[in-house]
Design an enzyme around this catalytic site. Structure first.
Site, PDB file in Angstrom:
ATOM      1  N   TYR A 101      42.875  18.610  30.456  1.00 26.04           N
ATOM      2  CA  TYR A 101      42.045  19.693  30.993  1.00 26.04           C
ATOM      3  C   TYR A 101      42.013  19.527  32.513  1.00 26.04           C
ATOM      4  O   TYR A 101      41.589  18.482  33.013  1.00 26.04           O
ATOM      5  CB  TYR A 101      40.621  19.611  30.450  1.00 26.04           C
ATOM      6  CG  TYR A 101      40.507  19.997  28.980  1.00 26.04           C
ATOM      7  CD1 TYR A 101      40.216  21.301  28.609  1.00 26.04           C
ATOM      8  CD2 TYR A 101      40.701  19.059  27.963  1.00 26.04           C
ATOM      9  CE1 TYR A 101      40.099  21.675  27.275  1.00 26.04           C
ATOM     10  CE2 TYR A 101      40.592  19.418  26.623  1.00 26.04           C
ATOM     11  CZ  TYR A 101      40.292  20.735  26.292  1.00 26.04           C
ATOM     12  OH  TYR A 101      40.191  21.095  24.968  1.00 26.04           O
ATOM     13  N   LYS A 153      36.159  25.409  20.324  1.00 23.69           N
ATOM     14  CA  LYS A 153      35.154  25.477  19.248  1.00 23.69           C
ATOM     15  C   LYS A 153      35.242  26.710  18.352  1.00 23.69           C
ATOM     16  O   LYS A 153      34.610  26.749  17.292  1.00 23.69           O
ATOM     17  CB  LYS A 153      33.731  25.428  19.861  1.00 23.69           C
ATOM     18  CG  LYS A 153      33.367  24.100  20.450  1.00 23.69           C
ATOM     19  CD  LYS A 153      33.185  23.047  19.378  1.00 23.69           C
ATOM     20  CE  LYS A 153      33.117  21.651  19.932  1.00 23.69           C
ATOM     21  NZ  LYS A 153      33.942  20.688  19.259  1.00 23.69           N
ATOM     22  N   TYR A 181      32.701  17.234  21.596  1.00 20.68           N
ATOM     23  CA  TYR A 181      34.105  17.655  21.488  1.00 20.68           C
ATOM     24  C   TYR A 181      34.658  17.376  20.086  1.00 20.68           C
ATOM     25  O   TYR A 181      35.341  18.230  19.507  1.00 20.68           O
ATOM     26  CB  TYR A 181      34.952  16.947  22.555  1.00 20.68           C
ATOM     27  CG  TYR A 181      36.344  17.547  22.680  1.00 20.68           C
ATOM     28  CD1 TYR A 181      36.589  18.577  23.583  1.00 20.68           C
ATOM     29  CD2 TYR A 181      37.399  17.104  21.886  1.00 20.68           C
ATOM     30  CE1 TYR A 181      37.855  19.161  23.682  1.00 20.68           C
ATOM     31  CE2 TYR A 181      38.662  17.673  21.981  1.00 20.68           C
ATOM     32  CZ  TYR A 181      38.884  18.695  22.890  1.00 20.68           C
ATOM     33  OH  TYR A 181      40.124  19.269  22.984  1.00 20.68           O
TER      34      TYR A 181
HETATM   35  P1  FAD Z   1      39.647  36.206  13.211  1.00 21.18           P
HETATM   36  O1  FAD Z   1      40.635  35.136  13.340  1.00 21.18           O
HETATM   37  O2  FAD Z   1      39.492  37.186  14.328  1.00 21.18           O
HETATM   38  O3  FAD Z   1      39.957  36.988  11.867  1.00 21.18           O
HETATM   39  C1  FAD Z   1      39.365  38.227  11.544  1.00 21.18           C
HETATM   40  C2  FAD Z   1      40.289  39.013  10.644  1.00 21.18           C
HETATM   41  O4  FAD Z   1      39.636  40.234  10.284  1.00 21.18           O
HETATM   42  C3  FAD Z   1      41.586  39.403  11.343  1.00 21.18           C
HETATM   43  O5  FAD Z   1      42.681  39.051  10.540  1.00 21.18           O
HETATM   44  C4  FAD Z   1      41.458  40.909  11.555  1.00 21.18           C
HETATM   45  O6  FAD Z   1      42.706  41.568  11.499  1.00 21.18           O
HETATM   46  C5  FAD Z   1      40.561  41.296  10.387  1.00 21.18           C
HETATM   47  N1  FAD Z   1      39.833  42.551  10.617  1.00 21.18           N
HETATM   48  C6  FAD Z   1      39.343  43.032  11.777  1.00 21.18           C
HETATM   49  N2  FAD Z   1      38.735  44.206  11.585  1.00 21.18           N
HETATM   50  C7  FAD Z   1      38.845  44.478  10.265  1.00 21.18           C
HETATM   51  C8  FAD Z   1      38.409  45.561   9.459  1.00 21.18           C
HETATM   52  N3  FAD Z   1      37.756  46.617   9.972  1.00 21.18           N
HETATM   53  N4  FAD Z   1      38.685  45.525   8.147  1.00 21.18           N
HETATM   54  C9  FAD Z   1      39.351  44.470   7.600  1.00 21.18           C
HETATM   55  N5  FAD Z   1      39.785  43.416   8.329  1.00 21.18           N
HETATM   56  C10 FAD Z   1      39.532  43.419   9.649  1.00 21.18           C
HETATM   57  N6  FAD Z   1      39.682  29.312  19.691  1.00 21.18           N
HETATM   58  C11 FAD Z   1      39.933  28.073  20.052  1.00 21.18           C
HETATM   59  O7  FAD Z   1      39.239  27.175  19.559  1.00 21.18           O
HETATM   60  N7  FAD Z   1      40.964  27.796  20.934  1.00 21.18           N
HETATM   61  C12 FAD Z   1      41.761  28.796  21.454  1.00 21.18           C
HETATM   62  O8  FAD Z   1      42.673  28.549  22.210  1.00 21.18           O
HETATM   63  C13 FAD Z   1      41.504  30.122  21.109  1.00 21.18           C
HETATM   64  N8  FAD Z   1      42.246  31.140  21.607  1.00 21.18           N
HETATM   65  C14 FAD Z   1      41.934  32.431  21.242  1.00 21.18           C
HETATM   66  C15 FAD Z   1      42.672  33.486  21.776  1.00 21.18           C
HETATM   67  C16 FAD Z   1      42.353  34.819  21.417  1.00 21.18           C
HETATM   68  C17 FAD Z   1      43.156  35.975  22.010  1.00 21.18           C
HETATM   69  C18 FAD Z   1      41.291  35.077  20.529  1.00 21.18           C
HETATM   70  C19 FAD Z   1      40.928  36.510  20.145  1.00 21.18           C
HETATM   71  C20 FAD Z   1      40.568  33.994  20.000  1.00 21.18           C
HETATM   72  C21 FAD Z   1      40.885  32.677  20.350  1.00 21.18           C
HETATM   73  N9  FAD Z   1      40.173  31.579  19.838  1.00 21.18           N
HETATM   74  C22 FAD Z   1      40.442  30.329  20.197  1.00 21.18           C
HETATM   75  C23 FAD Z   1      39.120  31.727  18.900  1.00 21.18           C
HETATM   76  C24 FAD Z   1      39.579  31.483  17.484  1.00 21.18           C
HETATM   77  O9  FAD Z   1      40.898  31.911  17.320  1.00 21.18           O
HETATM   78  C25 FAD Z   1      38.627  32.250  16.597  1.00 21.18           C
HETATM   79  O10 FAD Z   1      37.341  31.690  16.775  1.00 21.18           O
HETATM   80  C26 FAD Z   1      39.010  32.258  15.131  1.00 21.18           C
HETATM   81  O11 FAD Z   1      40.176  33.025  14.937  1.00 21.18           O
HETATM   82  C27 FAD Z   1      37.873  32.853  14.308  1.00 21.18           C
HETATM   83  O12 FAD Z   1      38.295  33.089  13.007  1.00 21.18           O
HETATM   84  P2  FAD Z   1      37.714  34.300  12.188  1.00 21.18           P
HETATM   85  O13 FAD Z   1      38.359  34.218  10.855  1.00 21.18           O
HETATM   86  O14 FAD Z   1      36.247  34.320  12.283  1.00 21.18           O
HETATM   87  O15 FAD Z   1      38.182  35.619  12.976  1.00 21.18           O
HETATM   88  C1  DHB Z   2      43.816  24.740  22.748  1.00 21.96           C
HETATM   89  C2  DHB Z   2      42.935  25.696  23.119  1.00 21.96           C
HETATM   90  C3  DHB Z   2      41.713  25.308  23.643  1.00 21.96           C
HETATM   91  O1  DHB Z   2      40.816  26.221  23.997  1.00 21.96           O
HETATM   92  C4  DHB Z   2      41.387  23.986  23.790  1.00 21.96           C
HETATM   93  O2  DHB Z   2      40.204  23.643  24.329  1.00 21.96           O
HETATM   94  C5  DHB Z   2      42.276  23.041  23.402  1.00 21.96           C
HETATM   95  C6  DHB Z   2      43.504  23.424  22.872  1.00 21.96           C
HETATM   96  C7  DHB Z   2      45.137  25.151  22.204  1.00 21.96           C
HETATM   97  O3  DHB Z   2      45.361  26.344  22.017  1.00 21.96           O
HETATM   98  O4  DHB Z   2      45.971  24.270  21.980  1.00 21.96           O
END
Ligand code: FAD
Ligand code: DHB
Length: 388
Positions: free
Chosen positions: A200, A296, A383
């Site tokens: 980081y 997270k 963490y």
């Molecule tokens: P999601 O993964 O968003 O899944 C929700 C699902 O619901 C999706 O498949 C979507 O298509 C579906 N959906 C949406 N609307 C509808 C509807 N109307 N009807 C039916 N289905 C629907 N977290 C980290 O810890 N590190 C990271 O680096 C990181 N990078 C990220 C980058 C991006 C661009 C985003 C958006 C998030 C990132 N996150 C990251 C956060 C992490 O990916 C999410 O917290 C995690 O995906 C949450 O899971 P979830 O199942 O709650 O939601």
């Molecule tokens: C990654 C993303 C994060 O936000 C983090 O704190 C550590 C790792 C990753 O995408 O690998």
């Protein structure tokens, strides 16, 4: 169609919940807006807490993660060109797993398909009805026809932009939000990581993060302006900018390569309270968003699912509503601590516009973190993941 739990969304939250409920004999259907290919194309999180690893094992889909995941016993900060290491094992006795969200999603999808459980992908016009009544329903369109699912409970696992949270009457929900004045530009490449631990980076040009997905695939992030467009960042500019923010050793070790994926994500803190509305229960990003700095987001989705699956098992197997009645309060207690940690880590490591006082506070806090074992232990404890 009739089922016990209708799950909206096939992200990590929905798929993990479906698998855990199935293992306890609770029927469920997943209704997902996109195709499986689209869901698997989204490159997101990479660091998994031990408690989330255990839950994936409990769901019966942990074998590939145990084989291919990388156990990390520490992480590094690079502040103005100087590295500092936090030893998780020494500070907390725990470690984390580096294994991509895409891989977890794939393992869960494969597990679901092997168990023959119903999932309707490419569903559109998804709508929730009668969530405060005894018999909620979900309607949607797909395969050229209309569908209606009758259920006992609806699990809203459809992410921040999903329909579930928006189905709640505005007077019944309270939201809290902070939007940060920058974004993260992420790049995935088939090149070995620059280090065997995450780095980081706090630098006057902006935050950077060196992460990985495997010994041959790395993931890097740069703090960028919200005004930037992905076309402003050809690969060469990305690598040049990253090199400027890294220390000499990392510069010497960095192997650049063509981007397999490159995207810009905004940073946001968001919480909706409560997480239960009658027979609708929200989990994961549908209820809360953290800025990614503390890794997270995915872990919180898993912890919500742990509370929710236990509550539903108690409902069906012990005829007890205690878990469901306490779901929102239990989940939110952990959510707010992860919100605090993610906000703190974001504030600590990014460059803020016009923030001379804040910059001094960052330096003082970092110096304290590097010199005080108690401060380092508090960082490491958060963490690797707080206990339930
Ligand atoms: P999601 O993964 O968003 O899944 C929700 C699902 O619901 C999706 O498949 C979507 O298509 C579906 N959906 C949406 N609307 C509808 C509807 N109307 N009807 C039916 N289905 C629907 N977290 C980290 O810890 N590190 C990271 O680096 C990181 N990078 C990220 C980058 C991006 C661009 C985003 C958006 C998030 C990132 N996150 C990251 C956060 C992490 O990916 C999410 O917290 C995690 O995906 C949450 O899971 P979830 O199942 O709650 O939601
Ligand atoms: C990654 C993303 C994060 O936000 C983090 O704190 C550590 C790792 C990753 O995408 O690998």
């Amino acid at each position: 169609m009739r089922t016990q739990v209708a799950i909206i969304g096939a992200g990590p939250a929905g798929l993990l919940l479906g698998q855990l409920l199935h293992r306890h004999g609770i029927d469920n259907i997943i209704i997902e807006k996109h195709t499986p290919e689209h869901v698997l194309s989204r490159i997101r999180a990479g660091v998994i807490e031990q408690v989330a690893v255990d839950l994936i094992d409990e769901a019966g889909v942990g074998a590939r993660m145990r084989r291919d995941g990388l156990v990390h016993h520490g992480t590094q900060f690079c502040v103005d060109g100087v590295r500092h290491r936090f030893d998780f094992r020494e500070l907390t006795g725990k470690s984390v797993m580096v294994y991509g969200q895409t891989e977890i999603t794939k393992d869960l999808m494969d597990g679901r398909a092997a168990a023959g459980l119903p999932t309707d992908y490419a569903a559109y016009d998804v709508a929730l009805h009668n969530i405060f009544g005894a018999h909620p329903t979900v309607t949607y369109r797909g395969d050229g026809r209309s569908h209606q699912v009758e259920c006992d409970f609806i699990a809203g696992c459809d992410g921040f932009h999903g329909v579930s949270r928006k189905s709640v009457p505005s007077g019944a929900i309270k939201t809290y939000e902070r939007i940060y004045p920058f974004g993260w530009l992420g790049l995935l490449t088939d090149r070995p990581p620059v280090s065997d631990e995450l780095i980081y980076v706090r630098h006057e040009l902006g935050f950077a993060l060196c992460s990985m997905r495997s010994p041959t695939r790395s993931r890097y992030y740069l703090q960028v302006s919200l005004a930037d467009d992905i076309n402003d960042w050809p690969d060469e500019r990305f690598w040049d900018e990253l090199r400027l923010r890294l220390d000499g050793k990392a510069n010497a070790d960095l192997v650049d390569g063509p981007a397999l994926e490159k995207s810009i994500a905004p940073l946001r803190s968001f919480v909706a309270e409560p997480m239960r509305f009658g027979r609708l229960l929200l989990a994961g990003d549908a209820a809360h968003i953290v800025p990614p700095t503390g890794a997270k987001g995915l872990n919180l989705a898993a912890s919500d699912v742990r509370y929710l699956s236990q509550a539903l098992v108690e409902r069906y197997k012990e005829n007890s509503d205690i878990g469901l009645d306490h779901y929102s309060a239990r989940a939110l207690a952990r959510v707010w601590k992860a919100e605090r940690f993610s906000w703190w880590m974001t504030t600590l490591l990014h460059t803020f516009p016009d923030g001379q006082f804040e910059q001094k506070m960052q330096s003082a806090e970092l110096d304290y973190l590097f010199k005080s074992r108690s401060a380092a232990a508090a960082f490491a404890e958060n963490y690797v993941g707080l206990p339930f």
